[in-house]
Design an enzyme around this catalytic site. Structure first.
Site, PDB file in Angstrom:
ATOM      1  N   TRP A 101       1.042  -1.256  -0.029  1.00 47.78           N
ATOM      2  CA  TRP A 101      -0.127  -0.074  -0.370  1.00 47.78           C
ATOM      3  C   TRP A 101       0.645   0.731  -0.053  1.00 47.78           C
ATOM      4  O   TRP A 101       0.187   2.295  -0.825  1.00 47.78           O
ATOM      5  CB  TRP A 101      -0.679   0.229   0.798  1.00 47.78           C
ATOM      6  CG  TRP A 101      -1.584  -1.159   1.492  1.00 47.78           C
ATOM      7  CD1 TRP A 101      -1.745  -2.590   2.042  1.00 47.78           C
ATOM      8  CD2 TRP A 101      -2.652  -1.662  -0.527  1.00 47.78           C
ATOM      9  NE1 TRP A 101      -2.641  -3.183   1.215  1.00 47.78           N
ATOM     10  CE2 TRP A 101      -3.379  -2.952   0.412  1.00 47.78           C
ATOM     11  CE3 TRP A 101      -3.281  -0.866  -0.942  1.00 47.78           C
ATOM     12  CZ2 TRP A 101      -4.265  -3.658  -0.702  1.00 47.78           C
ATOM     13  CZ3 TRP A 101      -4.145  -1.348  -2.303  1.00 47.78           C
ATOM     14  CH2 TRP A 101      -4.788  -3.159  -1.781  1.00 47.78           C
ATOM     15  N   ASP A 168      -1.800   6.493   6.923  1.00 49.38           N
ATOM     16  CA  ASP A 168      -2.752   5.218   6.429  1.00 49.38           C
ATOM     17  C   ASP A 168      -3.574   4.197   7.483  1.00 49.38           C
ATOM     18  O   ASP A 168      -2.740   3.192   7.769  1.00 49.38           O
ATOM     19  CB  ASP A 168      -2.392   4.498   4.963  1.00 49.38           C
ATOM     20  CG  ASP A 168      -3.324   3.367   4.741  1.00 49.38           C
ATOM     21  OD1 ASP A 168      -4.047   2.833   5.009  1.00 49.38           O
ATOM     22  OD2 ASP A 168      -2.723   2.708   3.323  1.00 49.38           O
ATOM     23  N   LYS A 192     -12.527  -2.778   6.587  1.00 49.34           N
ATOM     24  CA  LYS A 192     -12.496  -4.111   8.045  1.00 49.34           C
ATOM     25  C   LYS A 192     -12.641  -3.652   8.958  1.00 49.34           C
ATOM     26  O   LYS A 192     -13.636  -4.572  10.095  1.00 49.34           O
ATOM     27  CB  LYS A 192     -10.889  -3.201   7.927  1.00 49.34           C
ATOM     28  CG  LYS A 192     -10.200  -3.912   6.765  1.00 49.34           C
ATOM     29  CD  LYS A 192      -9.282  -3.160   6.130  1.00 49.34           C
ATOM     30  CE  LYS A 192      -8.510  -2.990   4.934  1.00 49.34           C
ATOM     31  NZ  LYS A 192      -8.519  -4.385   4.229  1.00 49.34           N
TER      32      LYS A 192
HETATM   33  N1  PMP Z   1      -4.343   0.943   2.745  1.00 48.07           N
HETATM   34  C1  PMP Z   1      -4.248   0.184   3.390  1.00 48.07           C
HETATM   35  C2  PMP Z   1      -3.877  -0.530   4.616  1.00 48.07           C
HETATM   36  C3  PMP Z   1      -5.511  -0.860   2.184  1.00 48.07           C
HETATM   37  O1  PMP Z   1      -4.953  -1.921   3.519  1.00 48.07           O
HETATM   38  C4  PMP Z   1      -5.514  -0.903   1.671  1.00 48.07           C
HETATM   39  C5  PMP Z   1      -6.571  -2.170   1.205  1.00 48.07           C
HETATM   40  N2  PMP Z   1      -7.543  -3.313   1.704  1.00 48.07           N
HETATM   41  C6  PMP Z   1      -5.527  -0.063   1.124  1.00 48.07           C
HETATM   42  C7  PMP Z   1      -4.868   0.834   1.723  1.00 48.07           C
HETATM   43  C8  PMP Z   1      -7.080   0.017  -0.134  1.00 48.07           C
HETATM   44  O2  PMP Z   1      -8.165   0.288  -0.018  1.00 48.07           O
HETATM   45  P1  PMP Z   1      -8.987   0.802  -1.732  1.00 48.07           P
HETATM   46  O3  PMP Z   1      -9.403  -1.043  -1.313  1.00 48.07           O
HETATM   47  O4  PMP Z   1     -10.337   0.948  -0.289  1.00 48.07           O
HETATM   48  O5  PMP Z   1      -9.203   1.670  -1.501  1.00 48.07           O
END
Ligand code: PMP
Length: 355
Positions: A101, A168, A192
């Site tokens: 991420w 994040d 989550k």
């Molecule tokens: N950051 C983290 C730490 C994640 O776990 C995720 C997805 N699980 C994201 C960003 C991306 O999220 P999204 O699928 O809602 O765009």
């Protein structure tokens, strides 16, 4: 049928939240209308939206320097929205790279401006949290991922820096007491610990905004969303409603201290078994192991699929590791209770016995 769901997200939510949400789909507040058909501008929904914003702020113990928004586009949209809003045209974003991420956050910041990797754990397959790094001068802000959903590592301390800090927190939001006010911008996809997919929360310090000299498209402009009280356009009504229910559940559990204790106990039970059981190895080094996403591998790779099937026979689902890491990942978010983790641990022991 009782199913133990260890999926990484969308994921388990409290059963009472599912029930309340189901009722509201059929009849919202006894008004003969579904939550799915009411106007986002109705008083009934606006009350919920504003209350949800307030509850997020209260759980984070943030003062009025901050605004909380419920946005769409997932946490992934924040990878570009953040630079749009707080990276000056000639500025450089500092990013700590601890996995998939943050790698995406680097890529997106580099599309709009410049990103510098301040520290990285890529050298060891992202199985640790980098420490003892130094900030270079002149960075506009520092971005980190407090919990690495895919690799299963987590920050247990917040770095002290003299530039704005961005976190994040998609996969560990509201899982433990946390010094949210040391961050200038916090974001998290809801799917989550907070609710269903479709809503993303952002908490931002207002003084950070309006300084980049960029022309920001309206939908990407935090200031526009703040002015619209998080209803600049049609917000994801149902997703926000479920977040609102979950926020109340979090408070009813005793808040972040109680949840943090419970989550630590769950994680300890599972990591202790991984360390004891000769068939399994933890992926992340001790000290940096996530209390939300527990990643582990099997010492004999030929048994990987067998264990997934063994678990599935016991109604344990969602433990297959992310394709980029392999092995297993048990996501033990707030709504997973100790009983569920015990069932998984017992399955690991039974698998060892029959091996
Ligand atoms: N950051 C983290 C730490 C994640 O776990 C995720 C997805 N699980 C994201 C960003 C991306 O999220 P999204 O699928 O809602 O765009």
């Amino acid at each position: 049928m009782k199913v133990y769901n260890f999926s990484a997200g969308p994921s388990i939510l409290p059963k009472t939240v599912f029930e309340q949400a189901a009722n509201a789909v059929l009849d919202f507040k006894g008004k003969g209308l579904s939550i799915l058909e009411i106007s986002h501008r109705s008083d009934d929904f606006d009350e919920i939206l504003q209350d949800a914003r307030q509850r997020v702020k209260a759980l984070m113990q943030l003062n009025n320097d901050y605004e909380v928004l419920f946005l769409q586009g997932g946490a992934s949209s924040q990878f570009m929205m953040i630079p749009f809003n707080i990276l000056p045209i000639d500025g450089t974003a500092g990013i700590i790279n601890t996995g998939t991420w943050s790698t995406k956050a680097i890529k997106e910041a580099n599309i709009l401006g410049k990103a510098e990797v301040v520290a990285s754990s890529k050298d060891k397959g992202f199985n640790y949290i980098p420490k003892n790094w130094q900030l270079t001068d002149g960075l506009s802000y520092l971005h980190l991922t407090t919990n690495n959903t895919i690799y299963g590592s987590q920050f247990f301390e917040t770095p002290v820096v003299n530039i704005p800090l961005v976190g994040d927190m998609s996969s560990d939001i509201f899982s433990r007491p946390w010094p949210f006010n040391k961050y200038d911008l916090i974001y998290a996809g809801a799917q989550k610990n907070l609710g269903p997919a479709g809503a993303t929360i952002v908490a931002v310090k207002k003084e950070l905004l309006g300084k980049t000299k960029r022309n920001i498209p309206s939908m990407l402009d935090y200031q526009k969303h703040i002015k619209g009280r998080s209803s600049f356009n049609t917000p994801p009504v149902f997703a926000i409603y479920v977040c609102w229910l979950t926020l109340q559940w979090i408070e009813a559990q005793g808040g972040l201290t109680a949840l943090g204790n419970k989550n630590e106990a769950k994680a300890k039970l599972l990591y202790d078994e991984i360390d004891r059981n000769s068939l399994f190895d933890a992926y992340v080094q001790p000290g940096d192991r996530s209390i939300m996403n527990v990643t582990f591998t099997v010492t004999d790779e030929s048994k990987e699929a067998d264990f997934v099937n063994f678990c599935s026979d016991k109604n344990i689902v969602g433990i297959k590791g992310h394709r980029s890491v392999g092995g297993f990942r048990a996501s033990i978010y707030n709504a997973m209770n100790l009983e569920g983790v015990t069932v998984l641990v017992e399955a690991m022991q039974a698998f060892e016995k029959q091996a």
